[in-house]
Design a protein around this motif. Sequence first.
Motif, mmCIF file in Angstrom:
data_model
loop_
_atom_site.group_PDB
_atom_site.id
_atom_site.type_symbol
_atom_site.label_atom_id
_atom_site.label_comp_id
_atom_site.label_asym_id
_atom_site.label_seq_id
_atom_site.Cartn_x
_atom_site.Cartn_y
_atom_site.Cartn_z
ATOM 1 N N GLU A 158 -0.946 3.376 -4.689
ATOM 2 C CA GLU A 158 -2.352 3.673 -4.421
ATOM 3 C C GLU A 158 -3.272 3.055 -5.461
ATOM 4 O OE1 GLU A 158 -5.230 7.610 -3.775
ATOM 5 O OE2 GLU A 158 -3.045 7.822 -4.005
ATOM 6 N N GLU A 159 -2.801 3.029 -6.719
ATOM 7 C CA GLU A 159 -3.671 2.511 -7.785
ATOM 8 C C GLU A 159 -3.884 1.002 -7.693
ATOM 9 O OE1 GLU A 159 0.532 2.864 -9.542
ATOM 10 O OE2 GLU A 159 -0.815 4.023 -8.235
ATOM 11 N N TRP A 160 -3.116 0.321 -6.816
ATOM 12 C CA TRP A 160 -3.351 -1.115 -6.638
ATOM 13 C C TRP A 160 -4.608 -1.389 -5.809
ATOM 14 C CZ3 TRP A 160 1.674 -4.462 -5.873
ATOM 15 C CH2 TRP A 160 2.506 -4.272 -6.977
ATOM 16 N N CYS A 161 -5.112 -0.397 -5.076
ATOM 17 C CA CYS A 161 -6.343 -0.528 -4.266
ATOM 18 C C CYS A 161 -6.273 -1.755 -3.357
ATOM 19 C CB CYS A 161 -7.580 -0.620 -5.166
ATOM 20 S SG CYS A 161 -7.792 0.770 -6.278
ATOM 21 N N MET A 162 -5.169 -1.890 -2.652
ATOM 22 C CA MET A 162 -4.954 -3.091 -1.846
ATOM 23 C C MET A 162 -5.970 -3.239 -0.724
ATOM 24 S SD MET A 162 -2.629 -5.053 -2.978
ATOM 25 C CE MET A 162 -2.262 -6.046 -1.550
#
Length: 781
Positions: free
Chosen positions: A269-273
């Motif tokens: 989730e923290e990659w904000c793809m």
Amino acid sequence: MMEEEELEFAEDLEAILHLTPEVQLAIEQVFPSQDPLDRADFNAVEYINTLFPTEQALEEAQIAIQQLFGKIKDIKDKAEKSEQMVKEITRDIKQLDHAKRHLTTSITTLNHLHMLAGGVDSLEAMTRKRQYGEVANLLQGVVNVLEHFHKYMGIPQIRQLSERVKAAQSELGTQILADFEEAFPSQGSKRPGGPSNVLRDACLVANVLDPRIKQEIIKKFIRQHLSEYLVLFQENQDVAWLDKIDRRYAWIKRQLVDYEEKYGRMFPEEWCMTERIAVEFCHITRYTNLAKVMRTRAKEIEVKLLLFAIQRTTNFEGLLAKRFTGCTLTDGPGKKPESPLDSTNPFLEDEPGEDPRKPKAPDNPFHGIVSKCFEPHLYVYIESQDKNLGELIDRFVADFRAQGPPKAGTEEGGAVLPSCADLFVYYKKCMVQCSQLSTGEPMIALTTIFQKYLREYAWKILSGNLPKTNSNSGGLTISSLLKEKEGSEAAKFTVDELCLICSILSTAEYCLATTQQLEEKLKEKVDKVLVERINLTGEMDTFSTVISNSIQLLVQDLDAACDPALTAMSKMPWQSVEHVGDQSPYVTSVIMHIKQNVPIIRDNLASTRKYFTQFCIKFTNSFIPKFINHLFRCKPISMVGAEQLLLDTHSLKTVLLDLPSIGSQVLRKAPASYTKIVVKGMTRAEMILKVVMAPHEPPVVFVDNYIKLLADGNPETFQKILDMKGLKRSEQSSMLELFRQRLPTPPSGADGGPSLSFSAPTPEQESSRIRKLEKLIKKRL
């Protein structure tokens, strides 16, 4: 001698320590005590005698003290021996503590070494089997354990384990990239079947590896995910043009939904793809697709098409702001976007019905991420506004001609022209719209257009519709000004023309104030580095000129209406006047014109009171010198004639003092500046007549009286007085010579002049003159 000093010291000490009974009682209540030492009547001698009644008792006390000191010394010696004994006992204990600490450290290090060796073996085995889920947790643990061995890198076995960890990390990175390349090939049309648990665990491993591995994974996935977009919206495709720009944004919306459904759980989730895909889409759209196609087809861009594309794009940027935080704008793949515009969405403050008490919406981090590409083509919008404003001015001119000027006695009479409000409403709309498109150079170009049509409005609508003084329709003509026939009256402006002039003056004032506000708003909207290029001073000066010209027309009209009466005054036979009666007909005529014009002007300038005051001041400054000049033409004048003129002058003075409120039901005191002008000017006229009334015999008295009353050293003025008295030329010559002799000597260094100085000015007077001179210079500048 010493005994006396001791007695004095004792007395002083007793005086200091002596307390009043009230204080002593209070102390006893707060600190009750049975100790004799606390008593107020404590006597030290009696107390000592009580304790030691005999010398033997005293000696016994001394012996007891010596015994006490001996016991204390014995205790001290035993304490020192005990301390030495404790040190000997604890010496062995400290050695044992150090040994325990070293042993604990050694055991812990051996455990870490065992964990590191086993972890490296397991890491290598799991890597070969692609057990990324176990690798993610194990790798982080191995890295953490390895940190404990940094100071032991000189040991070959430790260094070897560290190199094996680095090799495993490198192998993992290469292997994970290969897995993603196989699942998401950068070339070819084959699409992946769906998300993979192996790849999901691989992403967790990538979080622990070199950040470049994570960036490469993101870059490859996004490139593969947007590859279809590059094909569908190529420059040569019909769907790539601005009129179908909605399809671009519809496509990316579908792709984002598809990504969330298929791959939303594959990436951390923290990659904000999702946001990264949207941002990269914006970069491709702006720098590659739209910019290129607009350069190629620039001639086909029309203003409606451009505004349509910009509106759809800014709407899309607004949707991005609602969905994402903008956290990837500075660290995401691809080209970094330019910094957002300084100002927020300008419609936020101009939105109809918006409550100003509500807090402003936060800045949109995506503002301009795509729409910035339209800025080089905004010249189309600027040219369109130039054309629209030109047509708007032409319509104003046509409407004015069709509807005619405002009529007196109506609501439009003297009011601001409606076209003025329409112009500035359109200006505001253009400014807000342009500031949403760009706050850079296009705003400067739009400001130049605003300046152009502000000047055109001032020239075509305001100055162009002022009544002409040489018109044949009731206007003022040169021939009418030159009429000398007694009783003739110059053509005057009609009531409707006066109303029109006042309306144009009010409109110019409104334009002046609104232009200043427009300048401030433009400076708020434009980029800070361009603020200095926003300057509407020239346009404000143009409206100020319209105001001055309007006031001057009103003054000239009333002034010219009074001219025939003044001409009649100068042609009256003042030498044959036999008795003083009521005010003369010419005075009645002047008062009549004032009562006709001034109320109309005042009522139509009710909203601009300061300019009505200016009108009064300018009229008075014009009328009084003209009245005095006509007064000099009244020659010769008898004593009775001079008395009649003095009565007439006083009547005119009274009317002029009441001029600002003449014919008004509301009595309002005239401004002090205006009253001062009237009093000064009309007092001079009265002094002239008083000099004329004075006998010219003896000449010395007459000359001195003239100098005292008028303080005018100009021989021409003195000769005019003599002409008014009807003296012969021979008498005038001797009087003029005497006048020159009686003039006060000018100060040293003065070049002489018409005005007189009877005494050296005081410092206060000199300071006042300097201030007046400074004000005059500033006014002219």
